[in-house]
Scaffold this motif. Structure first.
Motif, PDB file in Angstrom:
ATOM      1  N   UNK A  32       0.302  -8.738   9.525  1.00  0.00           N
ATOM      2  CA  UNK A  32       0.469  -8.841   8.089  1.00  0.00           C
ATOM      3  C   UNK A  32      -0.355  -7.759   7.391  1.00  0.00           C
ATOM      4  N   UNK A  33      -1.564  -7.521   7.878  1.00  0.00           N
ATOM      5  CA  UNK A  33      -2.427  -6.498   7.293  1.00  0.00           C
ATOM      6  C   UNK A  33      -1.800  -5.113   7.457  1.00  0.00           C
ATOM      7  N   UNK A  34      -1.300  -4.830   8.657  1.00  0.00           N
ATOM      8  CA  UNK A  34      -0.647  -3.540   8.896  1.00  0.00           C
ATOM      9  C   UNK A  34       0.570  -3.373   8.004  1.00  0.00           C
ATOM     10  N   UNK A  35       1.355  -4.438   7.858  1.00  0.00           N
ATOM     11  CA  UNK A  35       2.540  -4.391   7.009  1.00  0.00           C
ATOM     12  C   UNK A  35       2.143  -4.121   5.560  1.00  0.00           C
ATOM     13  N   UNK A  36       1.117  -4.818   5.074  1.00  0.00           N
ATOM     14  CA  UNK A  36       0.682  -4.618   3.697  1.00  0.00           C
ATOM     15  C   UNK A  36       0.170  -3.209   3.474  1.00  0.00           C
ATOM     16  N   UNK A  37      -0.560  -2.665   4.440  1.00  0.00           N
ATOM     17  CA  UNK A  37      -1.040  -1.285   4.304  1.00  0.00           C
ATOM     18  C   UNK A  37       0.128  -0.301   4.314  1.00  0.00           C
ATOM     19  N   UNK A  38       1.107  -0.559   5.178  1.00  0.00           N
ATOM     20  CA  UNK A  38       2.274   0.307   5.230  1.00  0.00           C
ATOM     21  C   UNK A  38       3.037   0.230   3.904  1.00  0.00           C
ATOM     22  N   UNK A  39       3.195  -0.986   3.374  1.00  0.00           N
ATOM     23  CA  UNK A  39       3.894  -1.163   2.105  1.00  0.00           C
ATOM     24  C   UNK A  39       3.145  -0.478   0.973  1.00  0.00           C
ATOM     25  N   UNK A  40       1.821  -0.587   0.973  1.00  0.00           N
ATOM     26  CA  UNK A  40       1.023   0.068  -0.059  1.00  0.00           C
ATOM     27  C   UNK A  40       1.162   1.584   0.038  1.00  0.00           C
ATOM     28  N   UNK A  41       1.123   2.100   1.261  1.00  0.00           N
ATOM     29  CA  UNK A  41       1.281   3.546   1.466  1.00  0.00           C
ATOM     30  C   UNK A  41       2.641   4.006   0.952  1.00  0.00           C
TER      31      UNK A  41
END
Length: 92
Positions: free
Chosen positions: A72-81
């Motif tokens: 979930x953290x990786x997904x959120x960082x990817x989405x933010x990027x």
């Protein structure tokens, strides 16, 4: 997981198997007060031997939980990027 006491119980169980009276030493209640929620989530296991109950951490389930939060953290960082990159493109 949002309850401080439940997180503390999981951290305590990470170190050793405990019985309800040991939990009482750390908290203002005994372990059965929270065990239904933790057992329902399959985060702890209960083993009965005679009158005694022994609680331990379900390491496979907690590993799944850790992997879930990492994903979930990786997904959120990817989405933010992606959001920032798309916003920068629009501003050019």
């Amino acid at each position: 997981m949002s309850d401080d006491n439940r997180r503390e119980i999981l951290l305590l169980l990470e170190k050793k198997v405990i019985i309800p009276t040991e939990a009482a030493e750390h908290f203002n209640f005994i372990l059965p007060a929270l065990s239904p929620q933790l057992k329902d989530a399959n985060l702890i296991t209960e083993k009965k031997e005679g009158k005694n109950r022994f609680y331990s951490l379900n390491r496979m389930k907690t590993l799944e939980l850790v992997e879930f939060f990492e994903d979930m953290h990786k997904y959120n960082l990817k989405s933010l990027k992606e959001y920032i990159e798309n916003k920068e493109r629009k501003n050019k």
